[in-house]
Design an enzyme around this catalytic site. Structure first.
Site, PDB file in Angstrom:
ATOM      1  N   SER A 150       0.831  -1.190   0.000  1.00 34.40           N
ATOM      2  CA  SER A 150       0.000   0.000   0.000  1.00 34.40           C
ATOM      3  C   SER A 150       0.878   1.258   0.000  1.00 34.40           C
ATOM      4  O   SER A 150       1.680   1.453  -0.917  1.00 34.40           O
ATOM      5  CB  SER A 150      -0.957  -0.042   1.193  1.00 34.40           C
ATOM      6  OG  SER A 150      -2.009   0.858   1.042  1.00 34.40           O
ATOM      7  N   GLU A 244     -10.278  -4.060  -5.261  1.00 33.80           N
ATOM      8  CA  GLU A 244      -9.833  -3.024  -4.331  1.00 33.80           C
ATOM      9  C   GLU A 244      -9.795  -1.653  -5.002  1.00 33.80           C
ATOM     10  O   GLU A 244      -9.649  -1.534  -6.228  1.00 33.80           O
ATOM     11  CB  GLU A 244      -8.460  -3.368  -3.751  1.00 33.80           C
ATOM     12  CG  GLU A 244      -7.323  -3.411  -4.755  1.00 33.80           C
ATOM     13  CD  GLU A 244      -5.989  -3.619  -4.060  1.00 33.80           C
ATOM     14  OE1 GLU A 244      -5.754  -2.973  -3.032  1.00 33.80           O
ATOM     15  OE2 GLU A 244      -5.188  -4.441  -4.548  1.00 33.80           O
ATOM     16  N   HIS A 274      -7.723  -5.812   0.204  1.00 33.76           N
ATOM     17  CA  HIS A 274      -6.506  -5.040   0.001  1.00 33.76           C
ATOM     18  C   HIS A 274      -5.346  -5.658   0.786  1.00 33.76           C
ATOM     19  O   HIS A 274      -5.471  -5.972   1.963  1.00 33.76           O
ATOM     20  CB  HIS A 274      -6.774  -3.605   0.475  1.00 33.76           C
ATOM     21  CG  HIS A 274      -5.598  -2.693   0.458  1.00 33.76           C
ATOM     22  ND1 HIS A 274      -4.989  -2.293  -0.709  1.00 33.76           N
ATOM     23  CD2 HIS A 274      -4.942  -2.076   1.478  1.00 33.76           C
ATOM     24  CE1 HIS A 274      -4.001  -1.467  -0.408  1.00 33.76           C
ATOM     25  NE2 HIS A 274      -3.942  -1.327   0.905  1.00 33.76           N
TER      26      HIS A 274
END
Length: 302
Positions: A150, A244, A274
């Site tokens: 991320s 996502e 995610h």
């Protein structure tokens, strides 16, 4: 090999959608309080057996080393955790990073970079280049792999931008899990996948971006490495879920890398939350992805 989405994956997505996702959209969302909650809850998760964890504070570099007792290689992974630049820590990631170290037979350095809103951009970008310089004093770049999830995957890409700008030697490869690479949030999936994403919404990632940027330009490649020139970057392994909100960040990073003739291995999984590899050992899909990541790192950094 996981052939279809597991019952555990379906339950996890249901749980995250109802317990995690709403917290990020609350008007009174407090990153500092949320960090403490994650450290309290995720910090209790069992780590891999037979690993040593050693804190490091070296000048401007903070984090922790994870070393499997049976490690036989010179490989080093510089891992940057996720959390939208607002939360996350080495402690909350130990269940995953300790297993990552075992899977790729490597020492893993988990960077404890500064977080917004207390430390907005470019604090995290400054911290990750400081960590890489530190690693270069003791390790051959051919033994170093960048990894992150991320925001941490975006930070790994930001590091590549800085390495090239400074003329430093490149690491041998990068592993990017659901990269958050466009803080301008122009990907179509930010809105089209808001309903299907188990963890985030388009509004949540826009708010995180605004908090981290704190007025800085969203197209600065150190903050939004999607907009960087990718020539001479090392090979990349990228994981995204098709449901996502950050799907299009990962797809576009892969496209830009391929256009620059960077070897890229893009793996799109169906229906996963995610950064699902974090949910080892509970999630079968996470265990499979971790095994693949370990093999990839061992192939790239021999």
């Amino acid at each position: 090999m996981v052939k279809r989405r597991s019952i555990r994956s379906r339950f996890l997505s249901w749980f995250l959608r109802r317990r995690f996702k709403p917290k990020l959209l609350r008007p009174d969302f407090d990153p500092a309080r949320f960090r403490k909650m994650l450290d309290r809850d995720m910090g209790k998760n069992p780590i891999a057996s037979d690993v040593d964890i050693t804190p490091l504070q070296h000048e401007a570099v903070n984090g922790e080393w994870i070393l499997p007792a049976a490690c036989t290689s010179k490989r080093v992974v510089l891992y940057s955790h996720g959390g939208g630049y607002l939360f996350g820590s080495p402690l909350s990631y130990r269940a995953f990073t300790s297993r990552l170290a075992v899977a790729c037979d490597a020492r893993v350095f988990v960077l404890d970079y500064r977080l917004a809103p207390e430390h907005p951009f470019p604090a995290a970008a400054d911290d990750v280049i400081a960590a890489y310089r530190y690693l270069l004093t003791e390790h051959d770049p051919a033994d170093i792999v960048l990894a992150g999830d991320s925001a941490g995957a975006g930070l790994s890409l930001s590091l590549l931008v800085q390495i090239r700008a400074l003329g430093l030697p490149m690491p041998v490869a990068a592993v990017l899990l659901s990269p958050y690479a466009d803080l301008a949030v122009t990907g179509e999936s930010a809105d089209s996948n808001t309903r299907t994403c188990a963890m985030f919404s388009g509004d949540a990632i826009r708010r995180a971006a605004a908090t981290y940027l704190n007025g800085a330009h969203a197209l600065d490649a150190r903050a939004s490495p999607l907009y960087a020139e990718y020539a001479d970057f090392p090979p990349m392994l990228i994981y995204v879920s098709d449901t996502e909100v950050l799907r299009d960040d990962g797809l576009r990073v892969a496209e830009r890398a391929a256009a620059a003739e960077v070897p890229v291995d893009l793996r799109i999984w169906r229906g996963q939350p995610h950064v699902w590899p974090l949910f080892v050992p509970m999630l079968p899909e996470a265990n499979q992805a971790l095994s693949e990541i370990g093999e990839y790192i061992k192939e790239q950094a021999r």
